[in-house]
Write an enzyme that holds these catalytic residues in place. Sequence first.
Site, mmCIF file in Angstrom:
data_model
loop_
_atom_site.group_PDB
_atom_site.id
_atom_site.type_symbol
_atom_site.label_atom_id
_atom_site.label_comp_id
_atom_site.label_asym_id
_atom_site.label_seq_id
_atom_site.Cartn_x
_atom_site.Cartn_y
_atom_site.Cartn_z
ATOM 1 N N ASP A 1 38.941 1.003 -73.299
ATOM 2 C CA ASP A 1 39.640 1.717 -72.771
ATOM 3 C C ASP A 1 40.710 2.895 -72.139
ATOM 4 O O ASP A 1 41.117 2.353 -70.699
ATOM 5 C CB ASP A 1 39.081 1.669 -71.362
ATOM 6 C CG ASP A 1 38.636 1.416 -69.622
ATOM 7 O OD1 ASP A 1 38.581 2.699 -69.251
ATOM 8 O OD2 ASP A 1 39.004 0.543 -68.019
ATOM 9 N N GLY B 1 45.589 -8.167 -72.969
ATOM 10 C CA GLY B 1 46.022 -9.756 -72.362
ATOM 11 C C GLY B 1 46.207 -8.979 -71.050
ATOM 12 O O GLY B 1 46.878 -10.006 -70.312
ATOM 13 N N LEU B 2 46.259 -8.055 -70.716
ATOM 14 C CA LEU B 2 46.186 -7.438 -68.735
ATOM 15 C C LEU B 2 45.672 -7.155 -67.852
ATOM 16 O O LEU B 2 45.271 -7.487 -66.949
ATOM 17 C CB LEU B 2 47.250 -5.916 -69.121
ATOM 18 C CG LEU B 2 49.044 -6.287 -69.760
ATOM 19 C CD1 LEU B 2 49.343 -4.773 -70.538
ATOM 20 C CD2 LEU B 2 49.976 -6.878 -69.133
ATOM 21 N N HIS B 3 44.928 -6.485 -68.719
ATOM 22 C CA HIS B 3 43.184 -6.805 -67.859
ATOM 23 C C HIS B 3 42.377 -8.130 -67.604
ATOM 24 O O HIS B 3 41.437 -7.913 -66.990
ATOM 25 C CB HIS B 3 42.614 -5.260 -68.640
ATOM 26 C CG HIS B 3 42.172 -3.732 -67.828
ATOM 27 N ND1 HIS B 3 43.769 -3.364 -68.890
ATOM 28 C CD2 HIS B 3 42.036 -3.190 -67.666
ATOM 29 C CE1 HIS B 3 43.478 -1.763 -68.617
ATOM 30 N NE2 HIS B 3 42.749 -2.153 -67.313
#
Length: 382
Positions: A273, A249-251
């Site tokens: 990752d 939800g951040l990348h």
Amino acid sequence: MYALTQGRIFTGHEFLDDHAVVIADGLIKSVCPVAELPPEIEQRSLNGAILSPGFIDVQLNGCGGVQFNDTAEAVSVETLEIMQKANEKSGCTNYLPTLITTSDELMKQGVRVMREYLAKHPNQALGLHLEGPWLNLVKKGTHNPNFVRKPDAALVDFLCENADVITKVTLAPEMVPAEVISKLANAGIVVSAGHSNATLKEAKAGFRAGITFATHLYNAMPYITGREPGLAGAILDEADIYCGIIADGLHVDYANIRNAKRLKGDKLCLVTDATAPAGANIEQFIFAGKTIYYRNGLCVDENGTLSGSSLTMIEGVRNLVEHCGIALDEVLRMATLYPARAIGVEKRLGTLAAGKVANLTAFTPDFKITKTIVNGNEVVTQ
């Protein structure tokens, strides 16, 4: 020999109730109705948990407080063993340790270490992922620009000669001649497009040359525009290209993950990752020669550049279900069957069937890992 019972079994294709998975000699002996079990067999209760093939993470820089990067001391069998143990707590039984852009010397050490590890630990780490060094500086992300370079014949030959322990190489297709891409692919290495500023035309040329995967879709690649789809647009347009996506939800915004899922179907794989903070309690670490700060779920350098994630595979599974609205069975395939196919290990991993390696994980309906099994051995029991 023992049987896992009293759970909901996901084989990789379907959910089964009132069934058991029989495990013997490190392999799955059978998946059968509980009523067909021999009366003398040992039964181990799953206590109502969901049983799945073990998760397969095809992009993992580090976890459990360590990184397989940066220094000769860190690029070691011990680091890989620590990463494996940390992974198991989040349901991940198999992974590709990812060595990002570095010197020829450290890459060669990584290959030696991988060879030693594979001889010692079967069916766990599945070979090396070299993310770089043949990237585009414009899209280097957190990679050290001093090590980003063009291919040279000696290194290409070395990688091809060691293709039995190098599973995947990430490169920028516009920076690498087609013949180099083809040579790597013909040696048996999965060639992945990433950290690239490629146009649609350049990306498609790379696909024709032998690229079959793309590294962290949407990240470190140009934006899609009306007139120039770029690498991301090429990936979405090409049905046969697999790709990884970071579901923290951040990348990537969850709406973009939903759209990618609609277009990519069974070619979209969950990846983490992840870096050292995944499965650990640390606030900073060294990556690509820099101090990386971990705050509020974000791993960033001093300039605010995203530098890997702190995601675990079970967290990614939960996010895809809860935030993207993807059905659990399909999410589990994104974490098991599809990555197994992408790197060519689906004959032994990625599904629950007779003859497959007994790498499995069990979790509660609220995504808490209760059991992880590797080569038939319970390595996590909660």
